[in-house]
Enzyme design. Structure first.
Site, PDB file in Angstrom:
ATOM      1  N   HIS A 114      51.702  45.872  40.486  1.00  9.85           N
ATOM      2  CA  HIS A 114      50.340  45.711  40.977  1.00  9.85           C
ATOM      3  C   HIS A 114      49.548  44.827  40.009  1.00  9.85           C
ATOM      4  O   HIS A 114      49.530  45.067  38.804  1.00  9.85           O
ATOM      5  CB  HIS A 114      49.664  47.070  41.117  1.00  9.85           C
ATOM      6  CG  HIS A 114      48.283  46.999  41.689  1.00  9.85           C
ATOM      7  ND1 HIS A 114      48.056  46.834  43.038  1.00  9.85           N
ATOM      8  CD2 HIS A 114      47.071  47.046  41.106  1.00  9.85           C
ATOM      9  CE1 HIS A 114      46.756  46.800  43.254  1.00  9.85           C
ATOM     10  NE2 HIS A 114      46.133  46.921  42.096  1.00  9.85           N
ATOM     11  N   ALA A 115      48.894  43.791  40.509  1.00 10.38           N
ATOM     12  CA  ALA A 115      48.161  42.854  39.666  1.00 10.38           C
ATOM     13  C   ALA A 115      47.042  43.563  38.904  1.00 10.38           C
ATOM     14  O   ALA A 115      46.281  44.343  39.481  1.00 10.38           O
ATOM     15  CB  ALA A 115      47.579  41.732  40.518  1.00 10.38           C
TER      16      ALA A 115
ATOM     17  N   HIS B  74      41.069  35.764  40.662  1.00  8.75           N
ATOM     18  CA  HIS B  74      40.324  37.032  40.595  1.00  8.75           C
ATOM     19  C   HIS B  74      40.615  37.758  39.284  1.00  8.75           C
ATOM     20  O   HIS B  74      39.704  38.217  38.595  1.00  8.75           O
ATOM     21  CB  HIS B  74      40.713  37.910  41.795  1.00  8.75           C
ATOM     22  CG  HIS B  74      40.117  39.282  41.749  1.00  8.75           C
ATOM     23  ND1 HIS B  74      38.988  39.632  42.444  1.00  8.75           N
ATOM     24  CD2 HIS B  74      40.501  40.412  41.089  1.00  8.75           C
ATOM     25  CE1 HIS B  74      38.695  40.893  42.220  1.00  8.75           C
ATOM     26  NE2 HIS B  74      39.608  41.400  41.397  1.00  8.75           N
ATOM     27  N   GLU B  75      41.893  37.888  38.929  1.00 11.26           N
ATOM     28  CA  GLU B  75      42.258  38.629  37.721  1.00 11.26           C
ATOM     29  C   GLU B  75      41.726  37.953  36.465  1.00 11.26           C
ATOM     30  O   GLU B  75      41.262  38.622  35.540  1.00 11.26           O
ATOM     31  CB  GLU B  75      43.777  38.796  37.636  1.00 11.26           C
ATOM     32  CG  GLU B  75      44.394  39.636  38.749  1.00 11.26           C
ATOM     33  CD  GLU B  75      43.812  41.034  38.847  1.00 11.26           C
ATOM     34  OE1 GLU B  75      43.370  41.577  37.813  1.00 11.26           O
ATOM     35  OE2 GLU B  75      43.782  41.593  39.960  1.00 11.26           O
TER      36      GLU B  75
ATOM     37  N   HIS C 273      38.266  38.921  35.609  1.00 10.34           N
ATOM     38  CA  HIS C 273      38.168  40.119  34.772  1.00 10.34           C
ATOM     39  C   HIS C 273      38.369  39.772  33.298  1.00 10.34           C
ATOM     40  O   HIS C 273      37.629  40.226  32.424  1.00 10.34           O
ATOM     41  CB  HIS C 273      39.234  41.138  35.190  1.00 10.34           C
ATOM     42  CG  HIS C 273      39.018  41.746  36.538  1.00 10.34           C
ATOM     43  ND1 HIS C 273      37.809  42.247  36.948  1.00 10.34           N
ATOM     44  CD2 HIS C 273      39.881  41.980  37.560  1.00 10.34           C
ATOM     45  CE1 HIS C 273      37.929  42.741  38.176  1.00 10.34           C
ATOM     46  NE2 HIS C 273      39.171  42.592  38.566  1.00 10.34           N
TER      47      HIS C 273
ATOM     48  N   GLU D 243      34.502  43.902  39.630  1.00 15.16           N
ATOM     49  CA  GLU D 243      35.218  43.442  40.816  1.00 15.16           C
ATOM     50  C   GLU D 243      34.504  42.258  41.458  1.00 15.16           C
ATOM     51  O   GLU D 243      35.130  41.330  41.969  1.00 15.16           O
ATOM     52  CB  GLU D 243      35.365  44.588  41.825  1.00 15.16           C
ATOM     53  CG  GLU D 243      36.303  45.703  41.390  1.00 15.16           C
ATOM     54  CD  GLU D 243      37.732  45.223  41.203  1.00 15.16           C
ATOM     55  OE1 GLU D 243      38.182  44.320  41.931  1.00 15.16           O
ATOM     56  OE2 GLU D 243      38.408  45.749  40.295  1.00 15.16           O
TER      57      GLU D 243
ATOM     58  N   HIS E 161      41.999  57.366  46.734  1.00 18.42           N
ATOM     59  CA  HIS E 161      40.834  57.549  45.876  1.00 18.42           C
ATOM     60  C   HIS E 161      40.221  58.945  45.990  1.00 18.42           C
ATOM     61  O   HIS E 161      39.490  59.364  45.092  1.00 18.42           O
ATOM     62  CB  HIS E 161      39.783  56.480  46.203  1.00 18.42           C
ATOM     63  CG  HIS E 161      40.260  55.097  45.932  1.00 18.42           C
ATOM     64  ND1 HIS E 161      41.217  54.478  46.720  1.00 18.42           N
ATOM     65  CD2 HIS E 161      39.945  54.200  44.949  1.00 18.42           C
ATOM     66  CE1 HIS E 161      41.451  53.269  46.246  1.00 18.42           C
ATOM     67  NE2 HIS E 161      40.699  53.074  45.182  1.00 18.42           N
TER      68      HIS E 161
ATOM     69  N   TYR F 292      33.219  49.433  45.163  1.00 17.61           N
ATOM     70  CA  TYR F 292      33.821  48.408  46.008  1.00 17.61           C
ATOM     71  C   TYR F 292      32.824  47.903  47.051  1.00 17.61           C
ATOM     72  O   TYR F 292      32.823  46.721  47.397  1.00 17.61           O
ATOM     73  CB  TYR F 292      35.087  48.956  46.672  1.00 17.61           C
ATOM     74  CG  TYR F 292      36.117  49.429  45.672  1.00 17.61           C
ATOM     75  CD1 TYR F 292      36.789  48.520  44.857  1.00 17.61           C
ATOM     76  CD2 TYR F 292      36.406  50.778  45.513  1.00 17.61           C
ATOM     77  CE1 TYR F 292      37.719  48.946  43.929  1.00 17.61           C
ATOM     78  CE2 TYR F 292      37.345  51.225  44.589  1.00 17.61           C
ATOM     79  CZ  TYR F 292      37.995  50.300  43.792  1.00 17.61           C
ATOM     80  OH  TYR F 292      38.907  50.725  42.866  1.00 17.61           O
TER      81      TYR F 292
END
Length: 624
Positions: free
Chosen positions: A363-364, A393-394, A397, A421, A521, A531
């Protein structure tokens, strides 16, 4: 996923703890031993914590958690990259230390909440006190019970499988693949129902978990767990709830148009018996196990002229992009804005491809291992357009993590949990045809007639997600406060899903079911409002940065690639970390302290016009 030191999912793994009893019990006992009211007053005054004691407590907690975080990050990195029983045990042992100290400091911090402190220390104290997701009661036996329940709930989800009559037993990712690819309503229904069987045993465990966590929240000075969760947003809890309602009210007309169109297309595909023209959409037909995003049914609802004329996966292959070159290009996006290049250790320590000799968590994820410069990503990159976006996207972060590295440890986080996010997604919104042309992947930018297909793809993921992102915590907060009783868990869940999403269960559900537990979750105790906020904020950031960059075209066509002025504004906000209330961070980029969903409407404005025309031409009855 962000690996961070105060990550709620880690703090939720509570262990037995008994602290604070002697600290508050001793003065009371002494007071009972004297008959002098003057002596009692003197003792009580001496027992009240001083400003110096409060600051010393904060400094000690911050230093301890900072040091522990490095050990925990390294242990988790090793476990994720070398999955064995030994590495799992080592990661769990360090995680237990972090959890024990986080719970200890959160509980002790309540003792100092009446002490007058300067702004920085007061903010740190409040963040320590409200950092826990599942606060443990002071009773050691109840602590142990809560830890056991949390572990059991995670285990029930993680080990969950559904077995078909032909003997195949599939995990959630395997079942989700069927939900994404099948268009057989009977098969989809079986998979949908089958996965929810794993949640039924969770119901009594969840009920008891909430009872215990509510007691822990009261020990920290909150009315209940709902108030604790909502207190983390620099607003009064009820004001924050009202803010979410306001934002949803802004975007609901756009969602309603999309819902009406998608329902009409699914009705044409499946017929009135499966999808009624004026009812909520059955939840098993939207391409996703939870009907949270609808991108997998794009081919069923795509505009006739929706093909943009290019395929990013094919373009990457044509230009000989391997996994590392994809990451290098994403780095170039940030350096074009004026950010410093990634450190050399990023390239030598990150994981870009799946090893052939061992199991890893694919998982990224973006990591900050030392709270300074040791930033990395861990991702089994596929040479696809989707992963090209994920990499941007990563790295969003990572650049955020490095930007706030000079903040005190407690402030080394995003302005609120939606910001981290949102930053990654803001960057991804700039991966437009213009950007692809600028970096040499695309020769010709398609004309605006192709935009509807691109916007539809975005909307099926991002607009469709909004009500789902909102309702999960709407349900939990009502459960925490007692407004939803255990006897109403499932009924209230589906009432909220119909209210917000216009989605219904495909078959009758009862209180023997526990459908909330089928979403990770909920048993995993991961707050979800972040989110929803991220899906609002990313568009607000994107629009503001495009205006700073001087882009005069449609906002959905804008890319801030290469604009140093936009990059400087963005970096100023990122450097703030969590040191200031989020409205102040928001103002740096957007010029306003108020979240505003109008940017979502502006971004999708051409699609909204197109959707309304399709619905009108087909004489569709919208709403449910």
């Amino acid at each position: 996923m962000i690996q961070s030191t105060l990550k709620p999912s880690r703090l939720a793994l509570l262990i037995t703890l008994a602290i604070g009893v002697s600290a508050c019990g001793e003065p009371q006992k002494q007071a009972q031993q004297t008959s002098s009211s003057e002596s009692q007053t003197t003792i009580e005054k001496s027992a009240a914590p001083t400003q110096a004691e409060a600051v010393a407590f904060i400094d000690n907690a911050e230093n301890k958690l900072a040091n522990l975080s490095i050990d925990a990050n390294r242990a988790e990195w090793i476990y994720s990259n070398f999955i064995t029983e030994d590495t799992a045990a080592l990661a769990a042992a360090v995680g237990e230390k972090v959890t024990a100290n986080s719970v200890k400091f959160a509980t002790e911090s309540a003792k100092y909440k009446q002490v007058e402190l300067d702004y920085v220390n007061n903010r740190k104290l409040n963040m320590l006190r409200s950092a826990l997701v599942l606060p443990a009661p002071l009773d050691p036996a109840k602590n142990a019970e809560l830890a056991s329940i949390s572990a059991e709930l995670n285990g029930l989800y993680g080990k969950g499988k559904y077995c078909f009559k032909d003997g195949r037993c599939l995990t959630q990712p395997e079942l989700s693949n069927i939900m994404a690819e099948s268009d057989n309503p009977q098969e989809l229904l079986e998979v949908w129902q089958g996965w929810r069987e794993i949640a039924k045993p969770m119901r009594p465990l969840f009920k008891r978990e909430i009872e215990l966590a509510n007691e822990g929240a009261r020990d920290l000075g909150f009315n209940d767990l709902s108030q604790l969760w909502r207190s983390q947003y620099d607003m009064e809890p009820d004001a924050f709830s009202a803010e979410l309602d306001r934002l949803w009210g802004q975007v609901k007309p756009l969602y309603d148009s999309l819902h009406c169109y998608v329902r009409g297309e699914l009705n044409e595909k499946y017929g009135d018996e499966v999808v009624a023209k004026d009812q909520p959409i059955p939840a098993h037909l939207l391409g996703n196990m939870w009907a949270q995003s609808w991108g997998n049914i794009y081919d069923d609802v795509a505009p006739a002229n929706g093909d943009p004329g290019y395929n990013v996966t094919e373009l990457l292959a044509k230009h000989n992009y391997d996994e590392k070159k994809m990451v290098e290009q994403a780095e170039t996006f940030f350096t074009s804005l004026g950010f410093e290049p990634l450190p050399e250790t990023f390239w030598t320590r990150s994981l870009f491809t799946q090893p052939k000799d061992r199991d890893v968590v694919c998982h990224a994820s973006a990591w900050d291992l030392d709270n300074e410069d040791d930033i990395r990503i861990k991702m089994c990159i596929q040479k696809t357009g989707e992963d090209f976006t994920v990499i941007h996207h990563e790295l969003g972060h990572n650049f955020y993590q490095r930007a706030y590295k000079n903040q005190p440890f407690i402030f080394k986080n995003s302005a609120n949990d939606g910001f981290h996010e949102a930053i990654g997604d803001t960057v991804a919104l700039s991966i437009t045809p213009n950007y692809l042309k600028q970096i040499g992947l695309l020769e010709q930018v398609p004309d605006e007639s192709k935009d509807i297909g691109l916007l539809m793809k975005q909307a099926l993921d991002k607009v469709a997600f909004l009500p789902f992102g909102l309702m999960i915590d709407q349900w939990r907060w009502k459960v925490f406060s007692g407004e939803i009783t255990p006897e109403q868990y499932n009924q209230a869940w589906w009432e909220l899903r119909e209210k917000y999403q216009g989605v219904k269960a495909p078959v009758a559900r009862t209180e023997a079911d526990f459908d909330p537990g089928a979403k990770y979750h909920v048993p995993g105790n991961v707050p979800y409002t972040r989110y929803f906020l991220a899906h609002i904020l990313q568009f607000q950031f994107h629009k503001a940065l495009c205006e700073i960059a001087g882009d005069k075209g449609p906002v959905h066509r804008c890319s801030i690639y290469g604009n140093k002025e936009a990059g400087a504004k963005l970096n100023t906000m990122l450097e703030m970390g969590a040191s200031k209330p989020w409205p102040e961070a928001l103002e740096v980029v957007t010029g306003t302290k108020e979240m505003d969903a109008k940017a979502v409407l502006d971004y999708f404005a051409p699609l909204k016009v197109w959707l309304d025309k399709q619905n009108s031409d087909a004489n569709r009855q919208c709403g449910w």
